[in-house]
Write an enzyme that holds these catalytic residues in place. Structure first.
Site, PDB file in Angstrom:
ATOM      1  N   TRP A 191      33.779  48.315  42.055  1.00 51.54           N
ATOM      2  CA  TRP A 191      32.603  47.682  41.456  1.00 51.54           C
ATOM      3  C   TRP A 191      31.375  48.580  41.563  1.00 51.54           C
ATOM      4  O   TRP A 191      30.561  48.629  40.636  1.00 51.54           O
ATOM      5  CB  TRP A 191      32.365  46.310  42.085  1.00 51.54           C
ATOM      6  CG  TRP A 191      33.591  45.455  42.003  1.00 51.54           C
ATOM      7  CD1 TRP A 191      34.308  44.928  43.036  1.00 51.54           C
ATOM      8  CD2 TRP A 191      34.305  45.072  40.813  1.00 51.54           C
ATOM      9  NE1 TRP A 191      35.398  44.239  42.571  1.00 51.54           N
ATOM     10  CE2 TRP A 191      35.419  44.315  41.215  1.00 51.54           C
ATOM     11  CE3 TRP A 191      34.096  45.292  39.450  1.00 51.54           C
ATOM     12  CZ2 TRP A 191      36.328  43.769  40.297  1.00 51.54           C
ATOM     13  CZ3 TRP A 191      35.001  44.763  38.539  1.00 51.54           C
ATOM     14  CH2 TRP A 191      36.097  44.015  38.960  1.00 51.54           C
ATOM     15  N   ASP A 199      24.637  44.634  45.599  1.00 54.68           N
ATOM     16  CA  ASP A 199      25.536  43.629  45.057  1.00 54.68           C
ATOM     17  C   ASP A 199      26.240  43.008  46.269  1.00 54.68           C
ATOM     18  O   ASP A 199      27.020  43.670  46.948  1.00 54.68           O
ATOM     19  CB  ASP A 199      26.541  44.291  44.109  1.00 54.68           C
ATOM     20  CG  ASP A 199      27.628  43.348  43.612  1.00 54.68           C
ATOM     21  OD1 ASP A 199      27.677  42.179  44.050  1.00 54.68           O
ATOM     22  OD2 ASP A 199      28.455  43.790  42.786  1.00 54.68           O
ATOM     23  N   LYS A 202      32.739  33.764  44.672  1.00 54.34           N
ATOM     24  CA  LYS A 202      33.522  34.205  45.817  1.00 54.34           C
ATOM     25  C   LYS A 202      33.186  33.417  47.080  1.00 54.34           C
ATOM     26  O   LYS A 202      34.063  32.996  47.808  1.00 54.34           O
ATOM     27  CB  LYS A 202      33.314  35.699  46.059  1.00 54.34           C
ATOM     28  CG  LYS A 202      33.785  36.565  44.894  1.00 54.34           C
ATOM     29  CD  LYS A 202      33.448  38.030  45.117  1.00 54.34           C
ATOM     30  CE  LYS A 202      33.853  38.879  43.923  1.00 54.34           C
ATOM     31  NZ  LYS A 202      35.302  38.939  43.716  1.00 54.34           N
TER      32      LYS A 202
END
Length: 360
Positions: free
Chosen positions: A101, A171, A195
């Site tokens: 990511w 992030d 999540k």
């Protein structure tokens, strides 16, 4: 059918208390005669929901008044572009690439300016966090970017990088509210809710107000202009209303357990059960260096693909779902987010012990 232990990396397990409370309000939210799913985002009732959610999040994280909070859409992947579009004043940013990511965010940023990779752990399949104590930070960098917890590879930053005075952007999708965080060490904190907080479809962005700009390039879509979103209170367009409502319930659930200090203690105890077993058995092996292990995502292997497939299949039959590793790395992965009870991790370890006895 009874509920399984869901080790999915996201969308992931939610607290049962939250699901039951939401189920009780599904047809009629607090006597209004309709579901939150049906009500106008312009109604006073929904305004109270989003205001309450923001207030609880601010309380949990200790968010200072000079930081703005917005509930948006698009997932973290959309904000790989939003961040450089909004923060690149000099057109330069430094990225630390510790997983898929972060690498995608880095590649996206290159479309909007000069993105520099100042550190990476690609050389060892992202199994560690590089030394970030003395990075070659660009003098004119607008920010330094990290993915704080790496969902696929199971690593996390236990010490934040030395950004040499530059704003840190993180992030935090897979470690959001897993423990206390000093918000003032960041310029921007953002992450997807699916999540560790709520259902898929909600993205939370926390940004220091001096980073909001009126002078963005003309190519920046209005929807990706963070100042517009802040000025409109997350309601420039219809926000992900039901997801925000669930997030708000999760915030209250965390507060009821004692807040983020208590949550970190719970998470440390849970993770220790699994890591202790991985360190002291003859069949399963963790893939991350010990000092960089995540409390949220625990990848592990057997080293035999057929045996790993058997493990995942038999675990599923035993009510232990979604243990297959990410398609890019294989093996297994247990995501043990806030809502995963310790009993779920203990049940997993007991199953692993039994599997080891039968097949080692």
């Amino acid at each position: 059918m009874s509920r399984v232990y869901n080790f999915s990396a996201g969308p992931a397990v939610l607290p049962e208390e939250v699901l039951k409370e939401a189920a009780g309000e599904m047809m009629d939210y607090r006597g209004c005669g309709m579901s939150v799913m049906e009500m106008s985002h312009r109604s006073k009732m929904f305004q109270d929901i989003i205001d309450d959610a923001e207030a609880d999040l601010r309380d949990l994280m200790g968010i200072p008044d000079n930081y703005k909070v917005v509930f948006l859409q698009g997932g973290a992947a959309l904000h790989f572009a939003t961040i450089p579009m909004n923060l690149m004043r000099n057109g330069v940013a430094d990225y630390i690439v510790t997983g898929q990511w972060a690498r995608k965010a880095f590649n996206e940023a290159k479309k909007y300016g000069q993105a520099n990779k100042v550190a990476s752990s690609e050389d060892k399949t992202f199994s560690y966090i590089p030394d970030c104590s003395d990075l070659p930070i660009s003098p004119d960098a607008d920010y330094v970017y990290i993915c704080q917890n790496n969902t696929i590879y199971g690593t996390t930053y236990h010490t934040l990088p030395n950004t040499k005075g530059k704003d840190l952007v993180a992030d935090v999708s897979s470690c959001f509210l897993a423990g206390p965080i000093d918000v003032e060490k960041y310029g921007v904190i953002y992450g997807g809710a699916q999540k560790n907080i709520g259902p898929a479809g909600v993205q939370i962005v926390i940004i220091r107000e001096d980073l909001l700009r009126d002078d963005l390039p003309d190519y920046v879509p209005t929807m990706l202009n963070l100042k517009v979103q802040v000025d409109n209170g997350s309601m420039y367009n219809t926000p992900p209303c039901y997801g925000i409502y669930i997030c708000g319930k999760v915030f209250k659930w965390i507060k009821s357990l004692g807040g983020l200090d208590a949550m970190q203690k719970r998470n440390e105890e849970k993770a220790a059960v699994l890591y202790d077993y991985l360190d002291n058995n003859s069949m399963f092996k963790g893939t991350v260096v010990k000092e960089d292990r995540s409390l949220m995502n625990v990848p592990f292997i057997i080293g035999d693909k057929d045996m790993e497939a058997k493990f995942v299949a038999e675990a599923k039959e035993a009510g232990l779902e979604n243990l297959k590793g990410h398609r890019t790395v294989g093996g297994m992965r247990a995501s043990i987010y806030n809502a995963m009870p310790k009993a779920g991790v203990e049940t997993l370890v007991e199953f692993m012990r039994d599997f080891e006895k039968r097949y080692a």
